[in-house]
Design an enzyme around this catalytic site. Structure first.
Site, mmCIF file in Angstrom:
data_model
loop_
_atom_site.group_PDB
_atom_site.id
_atom_site.type_symbol
_atom_site.label_atom_id
_atom_site.label_comp_id
_atom_site.label_asym_id
_atom_site.label_seq_id
_atom_site.Cartn_x
_atom_site.Cartn_y
_atom_site.Cartn_z
ATOM 1 N N TYR A 161 -24.833 111.268 -56.972
ATOM 2 C CA TYR A 161 -25.873 111.937 -56.299
ATOM 3 C C TYR A 161 -25.318 113.579 -56.147
ATOM 4 C CZ TYR A 161 -28.009 107.966 -54.289
ATOM 5 O OH TYR A 161 -28.697 106.711 -54.156
ATOM 6 N N ASP A 172 -14.801 79.921 -66.041
ATOM 7 C CA ASP A 172 -15.786 78.808 -66.620
ATOM 8 C C ASP A 172 -15.362 78.873 -68.054
ATOM 9 O OD1 ASP A 172 -16.979 78.603 -64.106
ATOM 10 O OD2 ASP A 172 -18.615 79.907 -64.509
ATOM 11 N N GLU A 175 -11.725 82.967 -61.923
ATOM 12 C CA GLU A 175 -12.804 83.640 -62.145
ATOM 13 C C GLU A 175 -13.874 83.698 -60.844
ATOM 14 O OE1 GLU A 175 -15.424 82.514 -65.480
ATOM 15 O OE2 GLU A 175 -17.247 83.418 -64.517
#
Lengths: 365, 570
Positions: free
Chosen positions: A97, A245, A193
């Site tokens: 910004y 996973d 995870e």
């Protein structure tokens, strides 16, 4: 200590500014050189245990394709200097910004400002906190037999945070972990995870039963998370086990980044890696052995596997990983951690993890 | 009894000679007199072309004045006067009042006139539309009298009819003046007299033309050079171009005693060896008497010529305009960014040598959304009508202009800011009709025009690409330059340089940028001192009708406005 570090950084920013100014005075086109942040610019040496830069540089100067980022880098440096001098910080989003004041040199999207920031960081060979910028994302969560010693913001007195006392909640890893100290009797660290699996293990007091520290990474571990695990593991000589996973993302992005760092931030991998980490699951072999419910691999997954085998120096170094990935490529399926629930909700606690932890031959390096 | 006579006898009573003049009476469109506007232009064109040919043949720098006077709404008087060699008294009636009389038809030499029809056709048209006679004055030298004739054409006999004949005082040393009354219509703009005269002046820089239009001020196209164009050389026909009828005619008229000497004397590029070979290939004896050759033998001779290898006709008989003059003419007329022109080596069609020249003016003031403009010339005469059926047009359409940076749909003229000039010079320009408006589609000619266009096109393509490249580079530099102030501002914050040092940084960077990227060549800039704005405006005026229509519409809308206002008040 902090002041000294800062003055080093300030000195270097000043040096870069003067270098640019001098070459302009000599009527030359000024240029800024910075390490190329990509896998193609890293090598993997298991003795050091992380991705190291091999010295390819990119250049920004007054050409049509680099002038905008050249000007932006200089402005970013000026902003950084201001932040350090005033002992202030800006989030990556805030920096984006701030750039809106730069007229045509402003960033249109935050990823552009993140890139320039990362390049500046790589040019300085420091971590972004040292140049006054902080990320927004959370650093990860901790539960288990660990006392973190932090400081009171006002008095500077040590505060002991007992990670066993968060009930069903967890301790959040702060953005800067460099000043933290640890006390623990735990035997290992288990980095997980997904928040879902972390919740299950916390709920059933897994850490109590096995005397360990649980870390929820929530996807690719942040720098703070990686540094936290590294410091804790080094400090207390704790082994680190990683549980993700069973898919190329879990292997190639989450585990690989935790263990050896990334191509993108190679200039700081030395500090933000956990070379001692071991991968316990879910491996492609687990999918077969536990008859896990699976999902077909999408084209992007297949492409990612190919890419890992072909371009990732870490995977290239480890035959076991190549074998595992080829196995997955051929079977064309992946499985999530939670797929273990097929055998009962607590199968992961009662059977899977104990069995895996006992059997190092079922791990991947 | 009479009823039993065969019908043919009855029919035969109606069959008789058609004089060429009567034929023309019915077919005047073939000679360019199809409408009043075109008739006026054709008349001036024929007179001016004759004057130019005469002056050039006599090696005199032409100075021609043209006057058009409006007699009534659709009747005009045209006066064309030159400073040429003049015409001897005996010939005046034949040249002006007899169709198909002239010197140019029988010889092969690059000239504007070819048939000997033009000016006498104008005289006939004048006679047909106004009933008035043509007035001719001519003088061949300071010591000779000026002869004045009032002439009509006897259309039945195609013979001049002398109405009046006298010796007059004329201040000129020599020259010819033609005065014709005719039905016509005068308009400015495309295909106008103004445009024709201007284009003539551009392509004939050695000519001075003075023009008094029916309305408005006199225009003067002063000569730009004292140097006459190289005089074209007359050549004998080439055997490959000869047709059976013409061959029989030539055989009848020749003085030669043998076929071999006939071939050698009457044709170009035929020596004793070639002549013998032609005879051999025709199965005729070289010593055959030309007059004894009948139709069958002539046909054999034509076959024999085809079988014999004969070198191409000489080409130095043609006088092209030249690349420089062609380009200079374009520069005068069009304010463009890029010019190029080319004169091709001579080619041959049907045994006639010809030369193609082409020039291009690209960009500048020209609009880029319209088809390109084509200026056509044949033997230095502008062609204003029938562009669509001209070989030049076909060649332009068949050239792929997209390669050279113009857009073009299949089978159409290219679109872009361009004017194209094509000139064909030949000892015999093959026109599609007697009105000499379009060039016939001989494959050799089309091919040669295409080559000229491609040659210009390649140069144009290089320019257009370069322009595109430089435009891109200049865009890049502008882009880079916008960030220079940011470098100054950042350095100010970084190492606290002063305001004046910040300015210096910006200046130094601008200099370093220019130096590192090299000089940016300026393209697309119009740098054309030859451009003549007044000249360019001639012949480009809007047709007056258009203006009136515009005004009418405005008035109408005014009225409507007022009406609504009134209604509103109510």
């Amino acid at each position: 200590m902090v002041k000294k570090k800062n003055s080093l950084v300030l000195g270097k920013i000043n040096e870069l500014g003067n270098m640019v100014y001098k070459s302009i005075k000599k009527k030359k086109l000024p240029e800024l050189k910075m390490p190329l942040r990509a896998l193609s610019n890293v090598k993997y040496d298991p003795k050091n245990g992380f991705f190291e830069l091999i010295g390819k540089m990119k250049e920004r100067t007054l050409t049509a394709s680099t002038i905008k980022t050249f000007a932006q880098t200089l402005r970013m440096m000026a902003l950084s200097k201001e932040l350090i001098e005033q002992d202030d910080i800006a989030t990556k989003r805030e920096a984006y910004y701030v750039s809106k004041n730069w007229a045509e040199a402003r960033f249109n999207e935050q990823p552009e400002s993140d890139t320039v920031m990362d390049d500046f960081e790589a040019m300085m060979m420091v971590n972004r906190e040292q140049i006054g910028f902080i990320p927004e994302e959370k650093g990860g969560e901790i539960a288990g037999r660990l006392i973190v010693i932090d400081k009171d913001r006002d008095t500077g007195k040590p505060i002991k945070i007992d990670c066993t006392k968060f009930g069903s909640g967890a301790y959040s890893i702060p953005i800067s972990v460099e000043e933290l100290k640890f006390e623990t009797q735990a035997k290992f660290i288990l980095a997980i995870e997904t928040a879902g699996m972390f919740q299950r293990l916390v709920k059933h007091n897994y850490w109590k039963k096995t005397n360990c520290i649980l870390v929820s990474m929530g996807g690719v571990p942040t720098r703070a998370c990686r540094r936290f695990i590294r410091r804790l593991s080094d400090d207390k000589k704790l082994p680190v086990y990683v549980f993700t996973d069973g898919d190329p993302y879990g292997y190639g992005s989450i585990y690989r980044t935790l263990k050896v760092g990334s191509g993108n931030a190679a200039h700081i991998n030395k500090y933000f890696c956990v070379p001692q980490a071991k991968f316990i699951g879910v491996t492609p072999q687990d999918i077969v052995d536990y008859k896990l419910p699976s999902h077909p691999l999408k084209d992007v997954d297949l492409k990612k596997i190919k890419d890992l085998i072909k371009n990732d120096p870490f995977i290239q170094h480890h035959k076991e990983w190549q074998k595992a990935l080829k196995h997955m490529y051929q079977s064309k399926v992946r499985a999530e951690q939670q797929a273990l629930a097929k055998h009962g909700l607590n199968f992961v606690i009662s059977d899977y993890l104990p069995k895996k932890l006992k059997n190092p031959t079922s791990w991947l390096p | 009894m009479a009823n039993n006579d065969p019908v043919a006898i009855e029919l035969a009573k109606m069959q008789r000679d058609i004089s060429i003049a009567s034929f023309f009476e019915k077919n005047r469109h073939l000679l360019g007199f199809d409408n009043p506007r075109k008739a006026l232009l054709t008349t001036i064109k024929e007179a001016v072309d004759n004057s130019l040919d005469a002056c050039e043949e006599a090696d005199m720098l032409p100075e021609i004045s043209v006057e058009v006077i409006e007699m009534s709404e659709n009747k005009f008087k045209v006066i064309v006067e030159d400073n040429g060699p003049g015409i001897i008294k005996k010939q005046i009636p034949h040249i002006f009042a007899r169709l198909l009389y002239g010197s140019k038809f029988f010889k092969l030499s690059q000239s504007r006139g070819q048939q000997g029809i033009g000016i006498s056709a104008s005289v006939m048209y004048s006679q047909l539309t106004t009933g008035k006679s043509a007035k001719i004055t001519s003088k061949i030298g300071p010591k000779y009298p000026a002869h004045f004739y009032k002439l009509r054409i006897d259309t039945q006999k195609n013979k001049p009819e002398i109405i009046k004949e006298e010796v007059v005082e004329w201040e000129k040393d020599h020259g010819t003046k033609v005065e014709l009354d005719l039905e016509g219509s005068y308009q400015k703009g495309d295909q106008s007299i103004d445009q024709y005269l201007k284009q003539t002046a551009i392509i004939n820089p050695h000519v001075t033309l003075i023009y008094q239009p029916p309305k408005g001020e006199q225009l003067m196209f002063a000569r730009a050079t004292e140097i006459m164009p190289k005089k074209p050389r007359e050549i004998k026909p080439h055997p490959y171009g000869v047709e059976i009828g013409k061959l029989i005619g030539m055989l009848k008229l020749t003085d030669s005693k043998t076929l071999q000497s006939f071939l050698m004397k009457e044709f170009s590029r035929v020596g004793p060896g070639t002549a013998k070979q032609v005879c051999e290939n025709s199965f005729l004896l070289p010593n055959t008497k030309p007059r004894s050759i009948n139709r069958e033998m002539a046909e054999k001779l034509i076959e024999g010529i085809k079988k014999t290898k004969i070198i191409s006709p000489p080409t130095d008989c043609i006088s092209p305009i030249g690349e420089d003059l062609l380009e200079k003419g374009l520069r005068k007329e069009i304010n463009a960014e890029f010019y190029c022109s080319v004169t091709r080596p001579p080619g041959v069609y049907r045994g006639n040598p010809f030369v193609i020249e082409a020039g291009i003016a690209y960009g500048g003031d020209q609009g880029s959304d319209n088809p390109i403009k084509i200026m056509r010339y044949a033997n230095r005469v502008p062609l204003l009508y029938q562009q669509g059926s001209c070989a030049i047009n076909k060649s332009v359409v068949n050239t792929i202009w997209r390669n050279y940076g113009l857009s073009q749909s299949r089978g159409a003229l290219p679109v872009g800011p361009m004017t194209l000039v094509v000139h064909i010079a030949s000892v015999w320009v093959p026109f599609t009709s007697e009105s000499k408006e379009a060039i016939a589609h001989y494959p050799e000619i089309i091919q040669e025009i295409k080559r000229a266009l491609q040659e210009c096109g390649r140069k144009l393509g290089l320019y257009v690409n370069k322009k595109r490249r430089i435009k891109f580079e200049s865009k890049k530099r502008d882009y880079i330059r916008t960030f220079i102030p940011h470098i100054g501002a950042a350095l100010k914050d970084l190492i606290h340089i002063s305001d004046s040092e910040e300015k210096e940084v910006e200046n130094l960077l601008a200099v370093a940028l220019e130096r590192s990227r090299g000089n940016l060549e300026e393209v697309g800039v119009i740098d054309n001192p030859d451009y003549d704005e007044e000249l360019a405006a001639i012949g480009k005026e809007k047709k007056q009708d258009d203006d009136f229509e515009g005004e009418d519409q405005e008035n109408n809308s005014d009225k409507e406005d007022k009406q609504t206002t009134l209604e509103g008040v109510k």
